[in-house]
Design an enzyme around this catalytic site. Structure first.
Site, PDB file in Angstrom:
ATOM      1  N   GLU A  75     -11.239 -46.849 -16.010  1.00 38.25           N
ATOM      2  CA  GLU A  75     -11.526 -46.856 -17.441  1.00 38.25           C
ATOM      3  C   GLU A  75     -11.911 -45.475 -17.931  1.00 38.25           C
ATOM      4  O   GLU A  75     -11.532 -45.057 -19.022  1.00 38.25           O
ATOM      5  CB  GLU A  75     -12.646 -47.852 -17.751  1.00 38.25           C
ATOM      6  CG  GLU A  75     -12.754 -48.231 -19.227  1.00 38.25           C
ATOM      7  CD  GLU A  75     -13.625 -47.293 -20.047  1.00 38.25           C
ATOM      8  OE1 GLU A  75     -13.589 -47.384 -21.288  1.00 38.25           O
ATOM      9  OE2 GLU A  75     -14.354 -46.465 -19.456  1.00 38.25           O
ATOM     10  N   ASP A 121     -15.892 -47.669 -12.337  1.00 37.12           N
ATOM     11  CA  ASP A 121     -15.752 -46.212 -12.215  1.00 37.12           C
ATOM     12  C   ASP A 121     -16.691 -45.523 -13.203  1.00 37.12           C
ATOM     13  O   ASP A 121     -17.036 -46.064 -14.262  1.00 37.12           O
ATOM     14  CB  ASP A 121     -14.306 -45.767 -12.414  1.00 37.12           C
ATOM     15  CG  ASP A 121     -13.771 -46.026 -13.807  1.00 37.12           C
ATOM     16  OD1 ASP A 121     -14.021 -47.125 -14.345  1.00 37.12           O
ATOM     17  OD2 ASP A 121     -13.095 -45.138 -14.364  1.00 37.12           O
TER      18      ASP A 121
END
Length: 397
Positions: A140, A75
């Site tokens: 994250e 991500d």
């Protein structure tokens, strides 16, 4: 395209618009790289009420020990003003020896290089004498609730055990090989609210200005310093991050005032001892009449943020020595062993095995025109491959 090429790997990953919480095709692309190498790949969707469901990936090659984990995230943060980019943020274009794109250094680049390193190891020597796994999350850059922490729990419940972990975050401040992260400071946040009595600014004796009390309390949190640092960590540091009175009128004393704070703390403290010290300071400051002469102690409450991060330090000599020597051999410099910077998902992994972090140069992470030198991708791949060889040689001896 083969998985041995870190540039092609990275271009494939960048072209997946995986802004948290969207998977964006990035884990599917990673799956397609790992499966032909012999990895068994699991896609794990984690959920928690009130949060976005997140897709994660766990892949393992081999069934025996020793077991080396590589951890990271696909991500990425939002691109900001796309018009400000020199090259489209998800096009993965190369210009003047640099590859542009969101996630180039944070941290699709690290993943691309480790995939290439494993592929080259297999091509040269066959599968490792043990196991390698990838633990990759899509959460994250977000709240980190449905990411690494739950993927670790999922894997551990199925009998997975690891001997060491490398996280591919961009750890180098200036040049590739500058720094290995061997630990992280803890992080604790809270919000203080001081309760007063609303009134007219011209008649302060009829009111009780909570801003005065809040100033006393926040001053006590910032001074004196919490400590002077330790052998492995810089001094603990508290920052006031928001101040709010909810009052648009300049002639009204507000009814309450609040401030949020965050402290990054070293191994002089635990979450519990730090909370106790903060409460001690607040209680002492509440009765300080310097800004509130003739007033009773300030009335306040404090709310602690969920999920504080605990300080940790990795002392696994085999892991650190294998990585340090690989960096010296390939990049020609001796890396600093550091605990500086913010938190990472290593804070979750440290509960399962020794963990260190090493990746690309982080100067452009989260910025417009995030980019990486193509030459650095090749160098990092060579470092990772050398590290894999040396870690398994040491761990298996």
């Amino acid at each position: 395209m083969t998985a041995t090429d870190p540039v092609a790997n990275l271009q494939t990953l960048i072209r997946c618009p995986s802004v948290t919480p969207a998977e964006g095709g990035a884990l599917t692309a990673l799956d397609a790289m790992l499966t032909p190498l012999g990895f068994t790949v699991d896609r794990v969707t984690a959920r928690e009420e009130g949060t976005a469901a997140i897709e994660n990936l766990y892949a393992r090659l081999g069934r025996d020990g020793p077991h080396l984990m590589f951890a990271g995230h696909t991500d990425v943060v939002p691109v900001g003003d796309e018009a400000a980019w020199t090259h489209p943020p998800f096009a993965a274009e190369i210009s003047n020896g640099e590859l542009f794109g969101r996630g180039a250094v944070d941290m699709k680049g690290g993943i691309a290089c480790f995939v290439a390193a494993v592929a080259r190891h297999i091509e040269k020597s066959g599968p490792p004498a043990g196991s390698i796994s990838f633990l990759v999350t899509g959460d994250e850059e977000g709240p980190a609730i449905n990411g690494t922490i739950k993927l670790l729990q999922w894997a551990a419940e199925r009998g997975e055990r690891w001997d060491a972990c490398l996280v591919g975050e961009p750890t180098n401040p200036d040049r590739l090989g500058d720094m290995i992260k061997i630990g992280r400071r803890g992080s604790l946040s809270g919000k203080i609210t001081v309760h007063g009595v609303q009134g007219h600014a011209a008649y302060p004796h009829l009111a009780d200005n909570p801003v005065r009390g809040l100033l006393q309390l926040t001053q006590a949190l910032m001074d004196p310093p919490f400590d002077g640092g330790t052998d492995d960590f810089q001094p603990s540091n508290l920052e006031v991050t928001t101040v709010d009175v909810g009052n648009p009128a300049t002639n009204v004393i507000p009814a309450k005032a609040s401030a949020s704070f965050n402290i990054r703390f070293n191994d002089s403290w635990t979450v519990e001892t730090l909370r106790a010290e903060i409460l001690r300071r607040l209680e002492a400051a509440a009765g300080n009449g310097q800004l509130r002469p003739g007033r009773p102690p300030a009335k306040y409450d404090i709310v602690w943020a969920d999920r504080p991060s605990h300080v940790f330090l990795t002392r696994n000599n085999a892991l650190i020595a294998s990585l340090s020597s690989a960096i010296e051999s390939v990049a020609g410099r001796s890396p600093a062993l550091s605990t500086t910077g913010g938190t990472s998902d290593a804070r979750f992994i440290k509960d399962y095995c020794p963990v260190v972090e090493f990746g690309l140069v982080g100067q452009t992470m989260h910025m417009v025109d995030e980019r990486v030198a193509v030459a650095d991708l090749e160098t990092l791949t060579a470092i990772y491959q050398t590290f894999i060889d040396r870690w398994f040689a040491h761990a298996g001896s």
